[in-house]
Design a protein around this motif. Structure first.
Motif, PDB file in Angstrom:
ATOM      1  N   ALA A  19       0.831  -1.206   0.000  1.00 52.14           N
ATOM      2  CA  ALA A  19       0.000   0.000   0.000  1.00 52.14           C
ATOM      3  C   ALA A  19       0.863   1.253   0.000  1.00 52.14           C
ATOM      4  CB  ALA A  19      -0.921   0.002   1.220  1.00 52.14           C
ATOM      5  N   PHE A  20       1.922   1.245   0.798  1.00 51.22           N
ATOM      6  CA  PHE A  20       2.819   2.402   0.840  1.00 51.22           C
ATOM      7  C   PHE A  20       3.455   2.631  -0.522  1.00 51.22           C
ATOM      8  CE2 PHE A  20       7.096   4.166   1.365  1.00 51.22           C
ATOM      9  CZ  PHE A  20       6.797   5.361   2.008  1.00 51.22           C
ATOM     10  N   TYR A  21       3.902   1.547  -1.156  1.00 47.64           N
ATOM     11  CA  TYR A  21       4.547   1.676  -2.464  1.00 47.64           C
ATOM     12  C   TYR A  21       3.561   2.149  -3.528  1.00 47.64           C
ATOM     13  CZ  TYR A  21       6.930   0.428  -6.781  1.00 47.64           C
ATOM     14  OH  TYR A  21       7.483   0.469  -8.029  1.00 47.64           O
ATOM     15  N   SER A  22       2.368   1.567  -3.537  1.00 48.12           N
ATOM     16  CA  SER A  22       1.384   1.885  -4.581  1.00 48.12           C
ATOM     17  C   SER A  22       0.819   3.287  -4.446  1.00 48.12           C
ATOM     18  CB  SER A  22       0.238   0.873  -4.542  1.00 48.12           C
ATOM     19  OG  SER A  22       0.714  -0.430  -4.747  1.00 48.12           O
ATOM     20  N   LEU A  23       0.736   3.787  -3.214  1.00 50.99           N
ATOM     21  CA  LEU A  23       0.108   5.088  -2.986  1.00 50.99           C
ATOM     22  C   LEU A  23       1.107   6.180  -2.651  1.00 50.99           C
ATOM     23  CD1 LEU A  23      -2.967   3.859  -0.917  1.00 50.99           C
ATOM     24  CD2 LEU A  23      -2.846   4.347  -3.367  1.00 50.99           C
ATOM     25  N   SER A  24       2.389   5.900  -2.854  1.00 49.39           N
ATOM     26  CA  SER A  24       3.389   6.933  -2.606  1.00 49.39           C
ATOM     27  C   SER A  24       3.166   8.090  -3.569  1.00 49.39           C
ATOM     28  CB  SER A  24       4.802   6.367  -2.772  1.00 49.39           C
ATOM     29  OG  SER A  24       5.002   5.927  -4.098  1.00 49.39           O
ATOM     30  N   ALA A  25       3.726   9.237  -3.260  1.00 48.50           N
ATOM     31  CA  ALA A  25       3.449  10.460  -4.025  1.00 48.50           C
ATOM     32  C   ALA A  25       3.721  10.281  -5.517  1.00 48.50           C
ATOM     33  CB  ALA A  25       4.289  11.609  -3.467  1.00 48.50           C
ATOM     34  N   ARG A  26       4.867   9.709  -5.874  1.00 47.70           N
ATOM     35  CA  ARG A  26       5.202   9.540  -7.283  1.00 47.70           C
ATOM     36  C   ARG A  26       4.302   8.492  -7.933  1.00 47.70           C
ATOM     37  NH1 ARG A  26       9.378  10.106 -11.000  1.00 47.70           N
ATOM     38  NH2 ARG A  26      10.616  11.315  -9.551  1.00 47.70           N
ATOM     39  N   ALA A  27       4.080   7.384  -7.222  1.00 49.27           N
ATOM     40  CA  ALA A  27       3.318   6.284  -7.804  1.00 49.27           C
ATOM     41  C   ALA A  27       1.859   6.653  -8.036  1.00 49.27           C
ATOM     42  CB  ALA A  27       3.411   5.054  -6.898  1.00 49.27           C
ATOM     43  N   ALA A  28       1.311   7.526  -7.195  1.00 44.69           N
ATOM     44  CA  ALA A  28      -0.106   7.863  -7.298  1.00 44.69           C
ATOM     45  C   ALA A  28      -0.409   8.786  -8.474  1.00 44.69           C
ATOM     46  CB  ALA A  28      -0.576   8.516  -5.997  1.00 44.69           C
ATOM     47  N   LEU A  29       0.626   9.381  -9.071  1.00 43.13           N
ATOM     48  CA  LEU A  29       0.411  10.286 -10.193  1.00 43.13           C
ATOM     49  C   LEU A  29       0.134   9.496 -11.468  1.00 43.13           C
ATOM     50  CD1 LEU A  29       3.233  12.876  -9.457  1.00 43.13           C
ATOM     51  CD2 LEU A  29       0.784  13.168  -9.089  1.00 43.13           C
ATOM     52  N   THR A  30      -0.836   9.966 -12.228  1.00 40.04           N
ATOM     53  CA  THR A  30      -1.277   9.250 -13.422  1.00 40.04           C
ATOM     54  C   THR A  30      -0.259   9.362 -14.552  1.00 40.04           C
ATOM     55  OG1 THR A  30      -3.565   9.721 -12.837  1.00 40.04           O
ATOM     56  CG2 THR A  30      -3.148   9.033 -15.101  1.00 40.04           C
ATOM     57  N   THR A  31       0.077   8.220 -15.123  1.00 41.54           N
ATOM     58  CA  THR A  31       0.941   8.170 -16.305  1.00 41.54           C
ATOM     59  C   THR A  31       0.271   7.274 -17.334  1.00 41.54           C
ATOM     60  OG1 THR A  31       2.996   8.503 -15.069  1.00 41.54           O
ATOM     61  CG2 THR A  31       3.186   7.427 -17.205  1.00 41.54           C
ATOM     62  N   TRP A  32       0.236   7.728 -18.576  1.00 40.97           N
ATOM     63  CA  TRP A  32      -0.268   6.859 -19.636  1.00 40.97           C
ATOM     64  C   TRP A  32       0.439   7.155 -20.949  1.00 40.97           C
ATOM     65  CZ3 TRP A  32      -2.903   9.320 -23.682  1.00 40.97           C
ATOM     66  CH2 TRP A  32      -3.495  10.559 -23.405  1.00 40.97           C
ATOM     67  N   VAL A  33       0.564   6.103 -21.729  1.00 40.27           N
ATOM     68  CA  VAL A  33       1.187   6.181 -23.049  1.00 40.27           C
ATOM     69  C   VAL A  33       0.238   5.495 -24.021  1.00 40.27           C
ATOM     70  CG1 VAL A  33       3.208   5.604 -24.450  1.00 40.27           C
ATOM     71  CG2 VAL A  33       3.476   6.004 -21.988  1.00 40.27           C
ATOM     72  N   ARG A  34      -0.089   6.190 -25.106  1.00 40.48           N
ATOM     73  CA  ARG A  34      -0.959   5.596 -26.122  1.00 40.48           C
ATOM     74  C   ARG A  34      -0.230   5.630 -27.463  1.00 40.48           C
ATOM     75  NH1 ARG A  34      -7.100   7.464 -26.207  1.00 40.48           N
ATOM     76  NH2 ARG A  34      -6.198   9.420 -26.961  1.00 40.48           N
ATOM     77  N   VAL A  35      -0.150   4.458 -28.070  1.00 40.84           N
ATOM     78  CA  VAL A  35       0.592   4.289 -29.313  1.00 40.84           C
ATOM     79  C   VAL A  35      -0.387   3.948 -30.428  1.00 40.84           C
ATOM     80  CG1 VAL A  35       2.450   2.997 -30.423  1.00 40.84           C
ATOM     81  CG2 VAL A  35       2.553   3.436 -27.969  1.00 40.84           C
ATOM     82  N   SER A  36      -0.230   4.601 -31.560  1.00 40.34           N
ATOM     83  CA  SER A  36      -1.102   4.329 -32.705  1.00 40.34           C
ATOM     84  C   SER A  36      -0.386   4.751 -33.976  1.00 40.34           C
ATOM     85  CB  SER A  36      -2.426   5.088 -32.571  1.00 40.34           C
ATOM     86  OG  SER A  36      -2.210   6.485 -32.730  1.00 40.34           O
TER      87      SER A  36
END
Length: 200
Positions: free
Chosen positions: A79-96
Protein backbone atom coordinates in the motif's frame (compact mmCIF):
# COMPACT_ATOMS: atom_id res chain seq x y z
CA UNK A 1 -10.49 16.57 -29.71
CA UNK A 2 -10.67 16.60 -25.92
CA UNK A 3 -13.79 16.27 -23.84
CA UNK A 4 -14.26 18.70 -20.99
CA UNK A 5 -12.22 18.02 -17.87
CA UNK A 6 -12.07 19.53 -14.40
CA UNK A 7 -9.54 22.34 -14.24
CA UNK A 8 -6.20 21.17 -12.86
CA UNK A 9 -7.16 17.48 -12.85
CA UNK A 10 -5.05 14.98 -14.83
CA UNK A 11 -6.48 14.25 -18.26
CA UNK A 12 -7.39 10.58 -18.67
CA UNK A 13 -6.87 8.85 -22.03
CA UNK A 14 -10.64 8.32 -22.24
CA UNK A 15 -11.03 12.11 -22.35
CA UNK A 16 -8.80 12.42 -25.40
CA UNK A 17 -9.92 11.39 -28.86
CA UNK A 18 -7.35 9.00 -30.31
CA UNK A 19 -5.52 10.16 -33.45
CA UNK A 20 -6.06 6.74 -35.07
CA UNK A 21 -8.24 3.66 -34.61
CA UNK A 22 -5.43 1.17 -33.95
CA UNK A 23 -4.46 2.48 -30.51
CA UNK A 24 -2.68 0.47 -27.84
CA UNK A 25 -2.94 1.98 -24.35
CA UNK A 26 -0.45 1.60 -21.51
CA UNK A 27 -1.36 3.22 -18.20
CA UNK A 28 -0.31 3.26 -14.57
CA UNK A 29 -2.41 1.08 -12.29
CA UNK A 30 -1.78 1.37 -8.53
CA UNK A 31 -4.33 -1.38 -7.85
CA UNK A 32 -2.57 -3.92 -10.06
CA UNK A 33 0.77 -2.83 -8.67
CA UNK A 34 -0.55 -3.35 -5.13
CA UNK A 35 -1.68 -6.90 -5.95
CA UNK A 36 1.65 -7.77 -7.59
CA UNK A 37 3.82 -6.32 -4.81
CA UNK A 38 1.58 -7.88 -2.15
CA UNK A 39 1.81 -11.34 -3.75
CA UNK A 40 5.61 -11.14 -4.09
CA UNK A 41 6.05 -9.99 -0.49
CA UNK A 42 3.67 -12.66 0.83
CA UNK A 43 5.58 -15.38 -0.99
CA UNK A 44 8.95 -14.04 0.15
CA UNK A 45 7.79 -13.73 3.76
CA UNK A 46 6.34 -17.24 3.85
CA UNK A 47 9.51 -18.71 2.34
CA UNK A 48 11.97 -16.81 4.53
CA UNK A 49 10.08 -17.05 7.85
CA UNK A 50 10.73 -20.78 8.48
CA UNK A 51 14.44 -20.29 7.73
CA UNK A 52 14.69 -17.33 10.10
CA UNK A 53 12.67 -19.21 12.71
CA UNK A 54 15.02 -22.18 12.57
CA UNK A 55 18.12 -19.99 12.85
CA UNK A 56 16.67 -17.90 15.69
CA UNK A 57 15.14 -20.93 17.44
CA UNK A 58 11.51 -21.34 16.53
CA UNK A 59 9.04 -19.71 18.93
CA UNK A 60 6.53 -22.48 18.35
CA UNK A 61 3.86 -20.19 16.90
CA UNK A 62 1.26 -21.96 14.74
CA UNK A 63 1.42 -21.56 10.95
CA UNK A 64 -1.47 -19.14 10.84
CA UNK A 65 0.45 -16.60 12.94
CA UNK A 66 3.14 -16.49 10.26
CA UNK A 67 0.44 -16.14 7.59
CA UNK A 68 -1.19 -13.22 9.43
CA UNK A 69 2.18 -11.53 9.84
CA UNK A 70 2.84 -11.99 6.10
CA UNK A 71 -0.52 -10.42 5.23
CA UNK A 72 0.08 -7.42 7.50
CA UNK A 73 3.64 -6.80 6.29
CA UNK A 74 2.77 -7.40 2.64
CA UNK A 75 -0.33 -5.19 2.68
CA UNK A 76 1.45 -2.35 4.50
CA UNK A 77 4.49 -2.25 2.22
CA UNK A 78 2.44 -2.76 -0.97
CA UNK A 79 0.00 0.00 0.00
CA UNK A 80 2.82 2.40 0.84
CA UNK A 81 4.55 1.68 -2.46
CA UNK A 82 1.38 1.89 -4.58
CA UNK A 83 0.11 5.09 -2.99
CA UNK A 84 3.39 6.93 -2.61
CA UNK A 85 3.45 10.46 -4.03
CA UNK A 86 5.20 9.54 -7.28
CA UNK A 87 3.32 6.28 -7.80
CA UNK A 88 -0.11 7.86 -7.30
CA UNK A 89 0.41 10.29 -10.19
CA UNK A 90 -1.28 9.25 -13.42
CA UNK A 91 0.94 8.17 -16.30
CA UNK A 92 -0.27 6.86 -19.64
CA UNK A 93 1.19 6.18 -23.05
CA UNK A 94 -0.96 5.60 -26.12
CA UNK A 95 0.59 4.29 -29.31
CA UNK A 96 -1.10 4.33 -32.70
CA UNK A 97 -0.49 4.97 -36.38
CA UNK A 98 -1.13 8.63 -35.58
CA UNK A 99 1.86 8.85 -33.27
CA UNK A 100 2.84 8.64 -29.62
CA UNK A 101 0.72 10.25 -26.90
CA UNK A 102 2.28 10.72 -23.49
CA UNK A 103 1.10 12.01 -20.12
CA UNK A 104 3.65 11.53 -17.34
CA UNK A 105 3.15 11.83 -13.59
CA UNK A 106 -0.11 13.77 -13.86
CA UNK A 107 1.03 16.09 -16.66
CA UNK A 108 -1.00 17.32 -19.61
CA UNK A 109 -0.74 14.87 -22.52
CA UNK A 110 1.27 15.64 -25.64
CA UNK A 111 1.18 14.07 -29.09
CA UNK A 112 4.19 13.39 -31.29
CA UNK A 113 3.78 12.14 -34.84
CA UNK A 114 6.21 9.33 -35.63
CA UNK A 115 8.06 11.56 -38.09
CA UNK A 116 8.68 14.00 -35.22
CA UNK A 117 10.25 11.38 -32.92
CA UNK A 118 14.05 11.38 -33.02
CA UNK A 119 14.54 8.59 -30.47
CA UNK A 120 12.64 6.51 -27.93
CA UNK A 121 14.37 4.72 -25.07
CA UNK A 122 12.98 2.37 -22.43
CA UNK A 123 15.68 1.81 -19.81
CA UNK A 124 16.26 0.91 -16.19
CA UNK A 125 17.16 3.65 -13.72
CA UNK A 126 17.83 2.00 -10.38
CA UNK A 127 14.61 0.21 -9.40
CA UNK A 128 12.55 2.20 -11.89
CA UNK A 129 11.85 1.70 -15.58
CA UNK A 130 11.97 4.97 -17.48
CA UNK A 131 10.71 6.06 -20.90
CA UNK A 132 12.57 8.81 -22.74
CA UNK A 133 11.03 10.31 -25.88
CA UNK A 134 13.28 12.69 -27.79
CA UNK A 135 11.44 14.87 -30.31
CA UNK A 136 13.11 16.08 -33.49
CA UNK A 137 12.19 19.59 -32.35
CA UNK A 138 10.16 20.70 -29.35
CA UNK A 139 8.17 22.93 -31.69
CA UNK A 140 6.78 19.80 -33.38
CA UNK A 141 5.20 18.57 -30.14
CA UNK A 142 1.42 18.98 -30.11
CA UNK A 143 -0.16 19.69 -26.69
CA UNK A 144 -3.46 17.82 -26.51
CA UNK A 145 -4.95 20.22 -23.98
CA UNK A 146 -3.59 22.77 -21.53
CA UNK A 147 -5.18 22.26 -18.13
CA UNK A 148 -2.55 24.36 -16.41
CA UNK A 149 -0.43 21.44 -15.22
CA UNK A 150 2.06 21.54 -18.10
CA UNK A 151 3.54 18.86 -20.32
CA UNK A 152 5.61 15.84 -19.28
CA UNK A 153 8.90 16.56 -17.50
CA UNK A 154 11.99 17.04 -19.65
CA UNK A 155 15.48 15.67 -19.24
CA UNK A 156 18.69 16.33 -21.15
CA UNK A 157 20.05 13.50 -23.30
CA UNK A 158 22.87 13.22 -25.83
CA UNK A 159 20.27 13.84 -28.57
CA UNK A 160 18.80 16.87 -26.84
CA UNK A 161 15.78 17.47 -24.57
CA UNK A 162 13.57 14.41 -24.05
CA UNK A 163 10.26 13.81 -22.34
CA UNK A 164 10.66 11.37 -19.46
CA UNK A 165 8.09 9.14 -17.78
CA UNK A 166 8.27 6.61 -14.96
CA UNK A 167 6.97 3.28 -16.30
CA UNK A 168 7.31 1.31 -13.07
CA UNK A 169 3.53 0.91 -12.67
CA UNK A 170 2.65 0.81 -16.36
CA UNK A 171 0.39 -2.04 -17.46
CA UNK A 172 0.41 -4.32 -19.43
CA UNK A 173 4.20 -3.87 -18.84
CA UNK A 174 7.19 -1.76 -19.88
CA UNK A 175 8.44 -4.72 -21.91
CA UNK A 176 5.18 -4.84 -23.87
CA UNK A 177 5.44 -1.09 -24.46
CA UNK A 178 8.99 -1.52 -25.75
CA UNK A 179 7.82 -4.20 -28.21
CA UNK A 180 4.99 -1.97 -29.43
CA UNK A 181 7.35 0.98 -29.89
CA UNK A 182 9.78 -1.16 -31.86
CA UNK A 183 6.93 -2.38 -34.05
CA UNK A 184 5.77 1.18 -34.74
CA UNK A 185 9.19 2.67 -35.30
CA UNK A 186 10.39 -0.23 -37.47
CA UNK A 187 7.24 -1.42 -39.24
CA UNK A 188 8.99 -3.34 -41.98
CA UNK A 189 11.16 -6.43 -41.53
CA UNK A 190 14.82 -5.98 -42.25
CA UNK A 191 15.51 -7.09 -45.83
CA UNK A 192 17.54 -10.24 -46.24
CA UNK A 193 20.59 -9.81 -48.40
CA UNK A 194 20.59 -12.47 -51.09
CA UNK A 195 23.84 -12.94 -52.94
CA UNK A 196 23.32 -14.07 -56.54
CA UNK A 197 25.29 -17.14 -57.58
CA UNK A 198 28.64 -16.27 -59.04
CA UNK A 199 29.71 -17.78 -62.38
CA UNK A 200 33.12 -18.75 -61.03
Amino acid sequence: MVRSTIEGMPIAPEDVEAPAADTVLFRSSPARTFVTVFAVLMLAYLVVSPVVGRIARDTGDPWWVTAVQAVIVGATVAAFYSLSARAALTTWVRVSAGGLELAAQGSDPVLLAWADVAAVTVRRSGLRTVLEVTPVDLDTVHPVQDSGVGGPPLTETSRGPAFVADLTQIWPSPRALRRELVRRLHPYPKPILVRPPQPW
